[in-house]
Design a protein around this motif. Structure first.
Motif, PDB file in Angstrom:
ATOM      1  N   ALA A 276       0.823  -1.202   0.000  1.00  0.00           N
ATOM      2  CA  ALA A 276       0.000   0.000   0.000  1.00  0.00           C
ATOM      3  C   ALA A 276       0.862   1.259   0.000  1.00  0.00           C
ATOM      4  N   ASP A 277       0.374   2.288  -0.673  1.00  0.00           N
ATOM      5  CA  ASP A 277       1.025   3.600  -0.639  1.00  0.00           C
ATOM      6  C   ASP A 277      -0.050   4.675  -0.600  1.00  0.00           C
ATOM      7  N   GLU A 278       0.344   5.873  -0.220  1.00  0.00           N
ATOM      8  CA  GLU A 278      -0.587   7.004  -0.140  1.00  0.00           C
ATOM      9  C   GLU A 278      -0.367   7.956  -1.299  1.00  0.00           C
ATOM     10  N   GLY A 279      -0.020   7.419  -2.443  1.00  0.00           N
ATOM     11  CA  GLY A 279       0.343   8.236  -3.590  1.00  0.00           C
ATOM     12  C   GLY A 279      -0.808   8.663  -4.472  1.00  0.00           C
ATOM     13  N   LYS A 280      -0.483   8.874  -5.754  1.00  0.00           N
ATOM     14  CA  LYS A 280      -1.432   9.458  -6.709  1.00  0.00           C
ATOM     15  C   LYS A 280      -2.610   8.552  -7.028  1.00  0.00           C
ATOM     16  N   GLY A 281      -2.398   7.253  -6.953  1.00  0.00           N
ATOM     17  CA  GLY A 281      -3.462   6.332  -7.325  1.00  0.00           C
ATOM     18  C   GLY A 281      -3.738   6.390  -8.819  1.00  0.00           C
ATOM     19  N   PHE A 282      -4.772   5.695  -9.256  1.00  0.00           N
ATOM     20  CA  PHE A 282      -5.117   5.674 -10.678  1.00  0.00           C
ATOM     21  C   PHE A 282      -6.535   5.142 -10.830  1.00  0.00           C
TER      22      PHE A 282
END
Length: 330
Positions: A276-282
Motif C-alpha cells: 500500500a502507498d498514499e500516492g497518486k493512485g489511478f
C-alpha cells in the motif's frame, strides 16, 4: 424477424448471441440472458476482442506483437476475454465468434471449458505459456553467453602470438571479459529463479530485497509480518516474492511518494500480502489491465490465489494478494 434457418441451435448450452452482419444482437438464448444478469456484457467490446482489434490482456497492440500466446490462441479457434461481474470483480472467460451465412454467433464459455480435457484453466495455460517463453529466452541468452566464452577462448589462445611485453595488458582485458560473462550468468540465473528463496527462505529473502531497494533508491518500505509463519509451496514462495518485487517497483515508479508499506498476514489457510502507498493512485479498469497488474493477477491465480486492487485518483493504491498454503485451494 430472424430467419428460422438462422436461429440459435437449441443444443448450445453456453451463453450464445446471434448477431446480424453489423454485429447487432438479434437473438440470445436463455443462458445468455442469465449471463447478462450476472455480468456486464458490452457486445462492442466482445466483438473487438474477437476480431483482434482489442486485447483483453494487453493495454495496446504493441504489447501483443511478441506475445507467446499468439499462436496458441489462434490454434484453439477462440479468444480470452474478461467481463465485469455485478459484484464489481473481473472474471475471465473463453469466447468464440463464428460466421454462419448472413449472421454471426458469439459463444462465451467459462474458463474451465476450453481445456477441461487437459484439466487446465485458462490462467494456468497463460502461466505455462509464459514459462515456456522464459525457457526460450533462456536458451537464446545461453547462446549469447556461449559466444562470449568462445571469444574468450580465442583471446586466450591468441596469447602465444602476442609479444611478451603485451601479455599483462592482454590478460587484464581477458580478466575483465571473464568478469562480465560471470556477471551476466549470475544475473540471468537470478532473473529466472531467485535462488535466495531456497537459501534463506521467504521472509529473509523479502527483507533482503527490501533493504537493497531502500539502499539503492531511498524509497522507504515499512514491513509488517503478522501471524504464525506457515510454509507455502515452492511455487507459492516464488509467486509471492516476484509479486512483491513487481508491486514495489510499480509503487516506486508511479505513486509519486517516497514510501510504502508491505504487510504479510499469515492466516490459517492462506498468506495475505498487502502493498500500500498514499500516492497518486489511478483509475482501475479491470478490462484493460497494464502488464504489471496483469502479471500479479496471473501469478496469484496460477496457485489458486487472487488479487484485489483498491485505488482511485489521489486516493493511494492498495494491492492485496491471497495465496493458499496448498496450491489450488482458495
Amino acid at each position: 424477424m430472424t430467419d428460422p434457418k438462422e436461429r440459435i441451435p437449441q443444443f448450445l448450452l453456453q451463453p450464445t448471441w446471434l448477431m446480424d452482419a453489423d454485429y447487432n444482437v438479434v437473438e440470445k438464448n436463455a443462458q445468455a440472458e442469465k449471463f447478462e444478469k450476472d455480468y456486464v456484457v458490452l457486445m462492442e467490446y466482445a466483438v473487438q476482442v474477437a476480431r483482434g482489434t482489442c486485447c483483453a490482456f494487453h493495454t495496446d497492440k504493441t504489447a501483443c506483437k511478441n506475445c507467446p500466446l499468439e499462436n496458441k490462441w489462434a490454434a484453439s479457434d477462440g479468444f480470452p476475454i474478461t467481463f465485469m461481474g455485478r459484484d464489481g470483480v473481473s472474471y475471465e472467460f473463453f469466447g468464440k465468434l463464428v460466421k454462419r451465412e448472413h449472421h454471426w454467433i458469439l459463444e462465451i464459455r467459462y474458463i474451465d471449458k476450453p481445456f477441461e480435457l487437459e484439466g487446465k484453466s485458462m490462467l494456468t495455460y497463460l502461466n505455462e505459456a509464459r514459462e515456456s517463453e522464459q525457457k526460450r529466452i533462456a536458451r537464446e541468452l545461453h547462446d549469447g553467453i556461449a559466444q562470449s566464452i568462445y571469444s574468450l577462448m580465442l583471446e586466450t589462445r591468441g596469447l602465444k602470438w602476442t609479444p611478451v611485453e603485451d601479455h599483462q595488458q592482454k590478460l587484464q582485458a581477458i580478466d575483465r571479459h571473464f568478469a562480465d560473462v560471470l556477471l551476466e550468468i549470475k544475473s540471468l540465473a537470478t532473473e529466472l529463479r531467485p535462488s535466495i528463496l531456497d537459501d534463506v527462505g521467504l521472509i529473509p529473502a523479502i527483507n533482503q530485497f527490501v533493504e537493497q531497494t531502500m539502499e539503492m533508491t531511498g524509497f522507504v518500505i515499512h514491513v509488517i509480518v503478522d501471524g504464525e509463519r506457515n510454509a507455502l509451496t515452492g511455487r507459492g514462495n516464488v509467486v509471492i516474492y516476484r509479486s512483491i518485487q513487481e508491486a514495489i517497483s510499480n509503487a516506486l515508479k508511479y505513486s509519486g511518494v517516497n514510501e510504502a508499506s508491505l504487510t504479510l498476514d499469515f492466516g490459517q489457510e492462506e498468506l495475505r500480502v498487502t502493498i500500500a502507498d498514499e500516492g497518486k493512485g489511478f483509475i482501475y479498469d479491470p478490462y484493460h489491465l497494464g502488464f504489471g497488474l496483469l502479471n500479479l493477477r496471473e501469478r496469484a491465480h496460477s496457485v489458486g490465489g487472487k488479487m484485489e486492487v483498491d485505488t482511485g485518483i489521489e486516493k493511494g493504491t492498495r494491492i492485496t494478494m491471497s495465496v493458499p498454503y496448498k496450491e489450488g485451494l482458495t
